[in-house]
Design a protein around this motif. Structure first.
Motif, mmCIF file in Angstrom:
data_model
loop_
_atom_site.group_PDB
_atom_site.id
_atom_site.type_symbol
_atom_site.label_atom_id
_atom_site.label_comp_id
_atom_site.label_asym_id
_atom_site.label_seq_id
_atom_site.Cartn_x
_atom_site.Cartn_y
_atom_site.Cartn_z
ATOM 1 N N LYS A 195 25.123 27.459 41.732
ATOM 2 C CA LYS A 195 24.851 28.465 40.698
ATOM 3 C C LYS A 195 26.141 29.124 40.200
ATOM 4 O O LYS A 195 26.163 29.703 39.118
ATOM 5 N N LEU A 196 27.228 29.023 40.991
ATOM 6 C CA LEU A 196 28.506 29.599 40.560
ATOM 7 C C LEU A 196 28.994 28.977 39.253
ATOM 8 O O LEU A 196 29.749 29.599 38.505
ATOM 9 N N LYS A 197 28.569 27.765 38.981
ATOM 10 C CA LYS A 197 28.987 27.082 37.756
ATOM 11 C C LYS A 197 28.477 27.779 36.503
ATOM 12 O O LYS A 197 29.026 27.595 35.423
ATOM 13 N N THR A 198 27.423 28.577 36.640
ATOM 14 C CA THR A 198 26.824 29.215 35.464
ATOM 15 C C THR A 198 27.376 30.608 35.191
ATOM 16 O O THR A 198 27.049 31.210 34.177
ATOM 17 N N ILE A 199 28.220 31.124 36.094
ATOM 18 C CA ILE A 199 28.758 32.476 35.931
ATOM 19 C C ILE A 199 30.135 32.381 35.282
ATOM 20 O O ILE A 199 31.086 31.904 35.882
ATOM 21 N N GLU A 200 30.224 32.836 34.024
ATOM 22 C CA GLU A 200 31.506 32.803 33.321
ATOM 23 C C GLU A 200 32.324 34.038 33.669
ATOM 24 O O GLU A 200 31.800 35.123 33.838
ATOM 25 N N ALA A 256 32.783 28.936 39.844
ATOM 26 C CA ALA A 256 33.001 27.753 40.691
ATOM 27 C C ALA A 256 34.440 27.265 40.543
ATOM 28 O O ALA A 256 35.101 26.942 41.538
ATOM 29 N N GLU A 257 34.937 27.223 39.312
ATOM 30 C CA GLU A 257 36.320 26.807 39.080
ATOM 31 C C GLU A 257 37.289 27.797 39.719
ATOM 32 O O GLU A 257 38.282 27.398 40.337
ATOM 33 N N HIS A 258 36.992 29.075 39.599
ATOM 34 C CA HIS A 258 37.847 30.105 40.173
ATOM 35 C C HIS A 258 37.885 29.980 41.698
ATOM 36 O O HIS A 258 38.966 30.012 42.300
ATOM 37 N N SER A 259 36.731 29.798 42.320
ATOM 38 C CA SER A 259 36.651 29.657 43.777
ATOM 39 C C SER A 259 37.391 28.409 44.248
ATOM 40 O O SER A 259 38.096 28.442 45.269
ATOM 41 N N TRP A 260 37.232 27.316 43.530
ATOM 42 C CA TRP A 260 37.920 26.068 43.877
ATOM 43 C C TRP A 260 39.435 26.271 43.814
ATOM 44 O O TRP A 260 40.164 25.861 44.707
ATOM 45 N N HIS A 261 39.899 26.943 42.757
ATOM 46 C CA HIS A 261 41.327 27.154 42.583
ATOM 47 C C HIS A 261 41.887 28.019 43.708
ATOM 48 O O HIS A 261 42.970 27.740 44.237
ATOM 49 N N ARG A 291 38.431 27.901 26.556
ATOM 50 C CA ARG A 291 37.173 28.350 27.159
ATOM 51 C C ARG A 291 37.434 29.233 28.371
ATOM 52 O O ARG A 291 38.535 29.260 28.929
ATOM 53 N N LEU A 292 36.414 29.977 28.773
ATOM 54 C CA LEU A 292 36.507 30.812 29.961
ATOM 55 C C LEU A 292 36.221 29.968 31.193
ATOM 56 O O LEU A 292 35.426 29.036 31.143
ATOM 57 N N GLU A 293 36.887 30.289 32.298
ATOM 58 C CA GLU A 293 36.579 29.571 33.533
ATOM 59 C C GLU A 293 35.279 30.131 34.109
ATOM 60 O O GLU A 293 34.872 31.248 33.786
ATOM 61 N N ASN A 294 34.629 29.344 34.956
ATOM 62 C CA ASN A 294 33.443 29.853 35.628
ATOM 63 C C ASN A 294 33.801 30.191 37.072
ATOM 64 O O ASN A 294 34.903 29.918 37.543
#
Length: 64
Positions: free
Chosen positions: A17-22, A37-42, A32-35
């Motif tokens: 569900k983290l993928k849906t939170i911009e 999930a991308e932030h957590s991965w980074h 585009r804004l990161e979501n």
């Protein structure tokens, strides 16, 4: 399905569900804004890569 596997699969579904939170941060190479999930991965990748530069021992399982 055993209880442990069922719990792990439920966790994976939940974190998907983290993928849906911009976020309000734009990605470095794009408009585009990161979501989340991308932030957590980074953050996890930064912890893995930079842990050797820490002044203290890093428990990578707690960080990532």
């Amino acid at each position: 399905m055993n209880e442990s596997l069922q719990s792990q699969i439920q966790f994976l579904i939940e974190i998907d569900k983290l993928k849906t939170i911009e976020r309000k941060t734009r990605i470095i190479h794009g408009d585009r804004l990161e979501n989340d999930a991308e932030h957590s991965w980074h953050l996890a990748m930064m912890a893995l890569i930079l842990q050797s530069h820490s002044n203290k021992e890093v428990d990578i399982l707690k960080v990532s």
